[in-house]
Design an enzyme around this catalytic site. Structure first.
Site, PDB file in Angstrom:
ATOM      1  N   GLU A  73      -6.983  -6.328  -9.406  1.00  0.00           N
ATOM      2  CA  GLU A  73      -6.108  -5.567  -8.276  1.00  0.00           C
ATOM      3  C   GLU A  73      -4.940  -4.608  -8.953  1.00  0.00           C
ATOM      4  O   GLU A  73      -4.252  -5.017 -10.008  1.00  0.00           O
ATOM      5  CB  GLU A  73      -5.426  -6.328  -7.485  1.00  0.00           C
ATOM      6  CG  GLU A  73      -4.364  -5.613  -6.523  1.00  0.00           C
ATOM      7  CD  GLU A  73      -3.745  -6.902  -5.708  1.00  0.00           C
ATOM      8  OE1 GLU A  73      -3.218  -6.413  -4.508  1.00  0.00           O
ATOM      9  OE2 GLU A  73      -3.605  -7.840  -6.032  1.00  0.00           O
ATOM     10  N   CYS A  77      -6.823  -9.594  -3.645  1.00  0.00           N
ATOM     11  CA  CYS A  77      -5.877 -10.599  -3.544  1.00  0.00           C
ATOM     12  C   CYS A  77      -6.200 -11.714  -2.462  1.00  0.00           C
ATOM     13  O   CYS A  77      -7.052 -12.415  -2.601  1.00  0.00           O
ATOM     14  CB  CYS A  77      -4.502  -9.842  -3.413  1.00  0.00           C
ATOM     15  SG  CYS A  77      -3.073 -11.070  -3.772  1.00  0.00           S
ATOM     16  N   LYS A 114      -8.410  -2.541   1.007  1.00  0.00           N
ATOM     17  CA  LYS A 114      -7.819  -3.565   1.387  1.00  0.00           C
ATOM     18  C   LYS A 114      -7.684  -3.596   2.793  1.00  0.00           C
ATOM     19  O   LYS A 114      -6.877  -2.726   2.953  1.00  0.00           O
ATOM     20  CB  LYS A 114      -6.604  -4.254   0.471  1.00  0.00           C
ATOM     21  CG  LYS A 114      -6.039  -5.701   0.785  1.00  0.00           C
ATOM     22  CD  LYS A 114      -4.887  -6.240  -0.022  1.00  0.00           C
ATOM     23  CE  LYS A 114      -4.630  -7.545   0.276  1.00  0.00           C
ATOM     24  NZ  LYS A 114      -3.255  -7.839  -0.542  1.00  0.00           N
TER      25      LYS A 114
END
Length: 507
Positions: free
Chosen positions: A267, A377, A327
């Protein structure tokens, strides 16, 4: 004195619940410890009920349990706020405790309701205890965007209850664990019929996964991956002439020299917006993977200072444009600012702290016969959202991919806890989960939840490993894809409602 000892028992049981998800030192889940912890909670609530202590006191003791459990689970938020965010240590400690105490109120209400309205029979009482526990877990995982980190079911990623994962998922496992623990804790030796019923239900809870394993689908070929772990310290990550140049150089070299079929960075491995990068940097990566037999997934922010997303770009031969996944489920405070909390964020120094959200169920990256579904994440914490990708078996992912940067939390138990979360997703969907992280855990997890390849944490390196994709849908994937977690909500609410009505009629 007895009251103090009882309160201490609730606190220690809560800390045991925290340790059961990833034991400090080894990082391994301890399923038996989680059951014992829940058993102490159920037994303590029964004692309070038998002593007519009142629902307020029961709620207080359940709150002590849950606050100890949750603060013991995500204490490492202190590191992100104080060490890397610059918040004063006392304020950071208070913030962590306040979050745990606020989330603990859900379990306090469950404990109070159990003592005030719950049935006194062993089996019926255990069913209501499990239903209330499940409702508290579901509320914590959904309200105010949800923060279900450390849900009790993750302690069972190994052990006899892990076989429930492809049927009912982590929350269902948590409910079965609560039922089994409460059946033992609430059983009264003098009531033989209730003991026999409790023993039978415990046997079913532990034995069902052994005799009812669902199909895990078919193999969908093997993909060779190279997972990059840069180990860029969080306090250097956004420093010019430091971590930024270090990251650009190292990741650029690895992307240039890698020989695996799929190369993956963590990430925001590239810590700059595209327009801030050195001239030609991103174009060179794109050109490198424009032909040949390799593809790359690169994490970086996209957009401008007026709005940006936490994104991975996929570069592959023959594509007219880069694949992009942004995301969807953002972290409160770290990635978006909840209403009314700007003052709190302004007390810290968090770069790139207000992202835009991507959509749910974005298309997978198609590459060499595989459909690779990224998540970023802590998005892999929300199995129901990952499940939205499984609505159609023909387009369902064959490989799950998590890219993370947990450097925010140092060398803490957060790394091991996140690994358990990813292993649970692999079990639920019978899919391999590939993890590329900045500091760990960079691993390959197979479709049965086993770690097959891993890099040491807090080291710089490249993990090269084969990954076998899988097809087919587990029972959990089928129902969660279309119904979300509503079946669990409905069943738990129904059990509580029936118990309430029966109690009112008997009064």
């Amino acid at each position: 004195m007895r009251a103090a000892l009882l309160a201490l028992a609730f606190l220690l049981a809560g800390l045991a619940q925290a340790a059961s998800i990833a034991m400090p030192g080894s990082g391994r889940p301890l399923w038996l410890l989680q059951l014992v912890s829940l058993g102490v909670l159920a037994f303590g609530l029964r004692r309070l009920r038998d002593e007519n202590a009142g629902w307020r006191r029961a709620g207080l003791h359940a709150w002590l349990f849950s606050t100890a459990w949750l603060s013991g689970t995500f204490w490492w938020l202190f590191i992100s706020m104080h060490t890397y965010g610059g918040l004063a240590a006392p304020l950071a400690a208070i913030a962590v405790l306040a979050l745990a105490a606020a989330l603990g109120l859900y379990y306090a209400l469950a404990g109070a309701w159990f003592v005030r309205r719950g049935p006194r029979g062993t089996v019926t009482g255990a069913l209501v205890f499990a239903a209330l526990w499940t409702l508290a877990e579901l509320v914590r995982g959904s309200w105010f965007t949800g923060f279900p980190w450390g849900a009790g079911g993750y302690a069972h990623v190994e052990g006899p209850l892990s076989g429930w994962a492809p049927w009912i998922g982590v929350y269902g496992i948590g409910a079965v664990a609560a039922l089994a623990a409460a059946l033992v804790a609430l059983a009264r030796p003098a009531a033989r019929a209730e003991l026999a019923g409790a023993a039978l239900l415990v046997a079913v809870a532990f034995g069902f996964p052994l005799v009812a394993q669902p199909s895990r689908g078919e193999a969908a070929g093997t993909l060779q991956v190279a997972l990059l772990q840069g180990n860029i310290a969080q306090d250097e990550k956004f420093v010019p002439n430091g971590g930024i140049e270090n990251a650009l150089r190292w990741y650029g070299e690895q992307l240039r020299d890698a020989r695996a079929s799929l190369v993956v960075t963590p990430e925001t491995a590239i810590p700059l917006l595209p327009q801030q990068l050195p001239a030609g940097y991103l174009e060179a990566i794109q050109a490198r993977y424009a032909s040949g037999s390799q593809a790359a997934v690169v994490g970086l922010p996209l957009g401008d200072r007026q709005g940006y997303t936490n994104t991975v770009l996929g570069f592959r031969p023959g594509a007219t444009s880069a694949y992009a996944y942004s995301k969807h489920h953002l972290v409160p405070f770290g990635e978006f600012i909840p209403f009314g909390f700007r003052w709190f964020i302004d007390m810290m120094s968090i770069p790139l702290g207000d992202f835009r959200s991507g959509g749910l169920a974005q298309p997978a990256l198609a590459w060499q016969g595989q459909r690779i579904a990224p998540n970023i994440c802590y998005e892999d914490l929300f199995g129901d959202e990952i499940g939205a990708n499984f609505r159609d078996a023909a387009t369902a992912p064959t490989i799950l991919l998590n890219v993370s940067n947990i450097a925010w939390f140092g060398d803490s138990i957060a790394i091991d806890q996140h690994l358990a979360i990813s292993r649970m997703r692999a079990l639920e969907f019978a899919r391999p989960m590939v993890r590329a992280t900045n500091t760990g855990a960079t691993v390959v997890i197979d479709a049965e939840g086993h770690v097959t390849h891993a890099l040491p944490r807090l080291t710089r390196g490249v993990l090269e490993a084969p990954v076998e994709g899988r097809t087919g849908l587990t029972p959990y994937a089928r129902w969660v894809a279309h119904l979300g977690l509503w079946p669990l909500w409905g069943l738990a609410c129904a059990i509580v409602a029936v118990a309430f009505v029966r109690r009112r009629r008997a009064a």
